[in-house]
Scaffold this active site. Structure first.
Site, PDB file in Angstrom:
ATOM      1  N   GLY A   1      25.382  49.392  14.930  1.00 42.00           N
ATOM      2  CA  GLY A   1      26.227  48.779  15.945  1.00 42.00           C
ATOM      3  C   GLY A   1      25.441  47.803  16.809  1.00 42.00           C
TER       4      GLY A   1
ATOM      5  N   SER B   1      29.970  51.139  13.848  1.00 40.11           N
ATOM      6  CA  SER B   1      28.769  51.805  13.343  1.00 40.11           C
ATOM      7  C   SER B   1      29.170  53.087  12.616  1.00 40.11           C
ATOM      8  CB  SER B   1      27.869  52.131  14.537  1.00 40.11           C
ATOM      9  OG  SER B   1      26.672  52.703  14.099  1.00 40.11           O
TER      10      SER B   1
ATOM     11  N   CYS C   1      21.356  57.161  24.429  1.00 40.03           N
ATOM     12  CA  CYS C   1      20.308  56.145  24.334  1.00 40.03           C
ATOM     13  C   CYS C   1      19.522  56.066  25.631  1.00 40.03           C
ATOM     14  CB  CYS C   1      20.914  54.785  24.028  1.00 40.03           C
ATOM     15  SG  CYS C   1      22.074  54.862  22.700  1.00 40.03           S
TER      16      CYS C   1
ATOM     17  N   THR D   1      18.651  42.790   1.066  1.00 44.60           N
ATOM     18  CA  THR D   1      19.313  43.631   0.058  1.00 44.60           C
ATOM     19  C   THR D   1      20.105  44.720   0.776  1.00 44.60           C
ATOM     20  OG1 THR D   1      17.552  43.156  -1.482  1.00 44.60           O
ATOM     21  CG2 THR D   1      18.891  45.096  -1.969  1.00 44.60           C
TER      22      THR D   1
ATOM     23  N   HIS E   1      27.698  55.881  11.845  1.00 40.17           N
ATOM     24  CA  HIS E   1      27.313  57.228  12.266  1.00 40.17           C
ATOM     25  C   HIS E   1      28.182  57.778  13.399  1.00 40.17           C
ATOM     26  CE1 HIS E   1      24.843  56.634  16.059  1.00 40.17           C
ATOM     27  NE2 HIS E   1      24.804  55.407  15.604  1.00 40.17           N
TER      28      HIS E   1
ATOM     29  N   GLN F   1      32.427  52.981  19.608  1.00 40.31           N
ATOM     30  CA  GLN F   1      32.921  54.337  19.911  1.00 40.31           C
ATOM     31  C   GLN F   1      34.366  54.538  19.480  1.00 40.31           C
ATOM     32  OE1 GLN F   1      31.570  57.093  20.779  1.00 40.31           O
ATOM     33  NE2 GLN F   1      29.534  56.328  21.272  1.00 40.31           N
TER      34      GLN F   1
ATOM     35  N   ASN G   1      31.401  54.655  25.907  1.00 44.23           N
ATOM     36  CA  ASN G   1      30.709  55.779  25.270  1.00 44.23           C
ATOM     37  C   ASN G   1      30.518  56.962  26.208  1.00 44.23           C
ATOM     38  OD1 ASN G   1      29.081  53.529  26.218  1.00 44.23           O
ATOM     39  ND2 ASN G   1      27.295  54.761  25.777  1.00 44.23           N
TER      40      ASN G   1
HETATM   41  N1  PLP Z   1      27.930  50.341  21.352  1.00 42.29           N
HETATM   42  C1  PLP Z   1      28.343  51.515  21.829  1.00 42.29           C
HETATM   43  C2  PLP Z   1      29.538  51.559  22.727  1.00 42.29           C
HETATM   44  C3  PLP Z   1      27.669  52.684  21.504  1.00 42.29           C
HETATM   45  O1  PLP Z   1      28.093  53.861  21.990  1.00 42.29           O
HETATM   46  C4  PLP Z   1      26.539  52.615  20.651  1.00 42.29           C
HETATM   47  C5  PLP Z   1      25.773  53.828  20.313  1.00 42.29           C
HETATM   48  O2  PLP Z   1      25.760  54.802  21.027  1.00 42.29           O
HETATM   49  C6  PLP Z   1      26.157  51.354  20.161  1.00 42.29           C
HETATM   50  C7  PLP Z   1      26.863  50.243  20.535  1.00 42.29           C
HETATM   51  C8  PLP Z   1      24.971  51.206  19.255  1.00 42.29           C
HETATM   52  O3  PLP Z   1      25.258  51.640  17.962  1.00 42.29           O
HETATM   53  P1  PLP Z   1      24.065  51.982  16.953  1.00 42.29           P
HETATM   54  O4  PLP Z   1      23.518  53.300  17.360  1.00 42.29           O
HETATM   55  O5  PLP Z   1      24.708  52.034  15.603  1.00 42.29           O
HETATM   56  O6  PLP Z   1      23.102  50.871  17.057  1.00 42.29           O
END
Ligand code: PLP
Length: 392
Positions: free
Chosen positions: A72, A199, A324, A237, A201, A179, A151
């Site tokens: 993301g 993203s 994060c 790739t 995950h 999210q 988030n």
């Molecule tokens: N944007 C938001 C709102 C998120 O919550 C996150 C991850 O917590 C990201 C971007 C970043 O995504 P990634 O972990 O895939 O880099």
């Protein structure tokens, strides 16, 4: 000890169905999708299928609007940098005070390079101040980058209304939907959105793979240059197994999203009702316009970091502040932007539910929370008794 995983906004477990589809591409299907010989054909077909599935989940008009990325954060960076590169005469970037660090840090970097970065505030409920947005949009605005779902609180921004304003000013509109995708019904075809990030995950897919939706006709300048992958828009790739996982995760979401949304809403409602009525917790933000996965709760007088650690010792995984940012002593920038004091922000925890959270888990977690709070009361009483004795 059983794990109660209530941190699905940080990341989600890989779904079994997703893993099953990925596995061959980590082993027997090892070909490079760009190869013209037969070993490349299986992976190339798998990429096409995943692209179609990702486009379907977003409600995109065309599969070619999907560019696979590594995460993301990359999608977010790619969208903003492309907008600046394709309209060099426009120097303004508009964003909000509650964005993810992948937007905030990039914007801070760009501000140092001389770009005019404007952060729009949010209300006490966590909603974007639309009048403020209207005031700061001008014809020098290259891009507006805002999240669909926050988030930390789950608050949803009205992207259709915002997009219409952005389009009136001739700027590009990027939506960080990392999210929201897989937890919210989207239809980008009908939304005034130029770029949208996701993203894998966050929706039961693997880590290290994401996508950027780029509406057909939107000018695009890649920032990763090299081979001609992704129609020349993102070199390197492809992470075939990861992309297959993303496609399978999108397929899973498509199979039951409305039902899953309703299930999670009920689960969260009973959780919040119990915590607010029995333990004096307070919900941070609005109760209605938010993701069904997210419950950001304040426990007045509590040190959230200590609470989180105590819950972890009892098997419950939750988050204080965004994942994060954890480890940083700063109170959450999202809660601060909503007007909470440092003390209030530092007494807040994020519980985030997911596909594998059951009603039974929630009942167990409520019991564990009760025990943990009782334990804290005991400790508190003990230390007060000790200090009284010391004063005698
Ligand atoms: N944007 C938001 C709102 C998120 O919550 C996150 C991850 O917590 C990201 C971007 C970043 O995504 P990634 O972990 O895939 O880099």
């Amino acid at each position: 000890m059983k794990t109660y995983y209530l941190d699905n906004n940080a990341t989600t477990p890989l779904a079994e169905a997703v893993w099953r589809k990925m596995e061959p591409f980590l082993k027997s299907e090892y070909g490079n999708p760009s190869s013209l010989h037969h070993r490349g054909r299986g992976p190339a077909k798998a990429l096409r299928e995943s692209r179609a599935m990702t486009a379907a989940l977003l409600g995109a008009a065309d599969e070619r609007e999907i560019i696979f990325t590594s995460c993301g954060s990359e999608s977010n960076n790619a969208a903003i940098l492309s907008a600046l590169a394709t309209a060099p005469e426009k120097r303004r970037i508009v964003t909000s005070a509650v964005e993810h660090s992948s937007i905030r840090k990039l914007c801070r970097f760009l501000a140092k390079k001389g770009y005019d970065v404007v952060e729009v505030g949010v209300s006490a409920q966590g909603f974007l101040l639309i009048d403020e947005l209207r005031r700061v949009l001008d014809d020098k605005t290259a891009i507006v980058s805002l999240m669909l779902a926050n988030n930390e609180t789950g608050a949803l921004f009205p992207i259709d209304e915002i997009g219409a304003l952005v389009k009136e000013r001739g700027a590009l509109f990027h939506v960080d939907a990392v999210q929201a995708v897989g937890k919210y019904l989207l239809n980008v075809k009908q939304s005034p959105v130029d770029f949208l990030s996701l993203s894998a995950h966050k929706l039961y897919g693997p880590k290290g793979v994401g996508a950027l939706y780029v509406r057909q006709g939107t000018p695009f300048q890649p920032f990763l240059m090299g081979g001609g992958q992704e129609r020349g828009r993102r070199a390197g790739t492809e992470n075939v197994a990861g992309i297959v996982g993303l496609g399978a995760a999108c397929e899973l979401a498509l199979s039951d999203l409305p039902k899953e949304i309703e299930r999670l809403k009920k689960l969260r409602a009973s959780f919040e009702e119990t915590l607010c009525s029995q333990f004096h917790a307070v919900v941070n933000g609005d109760l209605t316009r938010r993701l069904p996965t997210t419950s950001n709760l304040r426990f007045p007088g509590m040190d959230a970091e200590a609470f989180m650690m105590a819950l972890d010792q009892r098997g419950v995984c939750v988050s204080s502040g965004s994942a994060c940012m954890s480890g940083s002593p700063e109170p959450s920038h999202v809660l601060k932007a909503m007007g909470l004091t440092d003390e209030e922000a530092n007494s807040s925890l994020r519980f985030s539910f997911g596909r594998f959270t059951t009603e039974h888990d929630i009942q167990d977690v409520v019991k564990i929370i009760r025990e943990t709070l009782d334990y804290f009361k005991e400790v508190d009483r003990g230390s007060r008794l000790n200090s009284n004795k010391a004063a005698l």
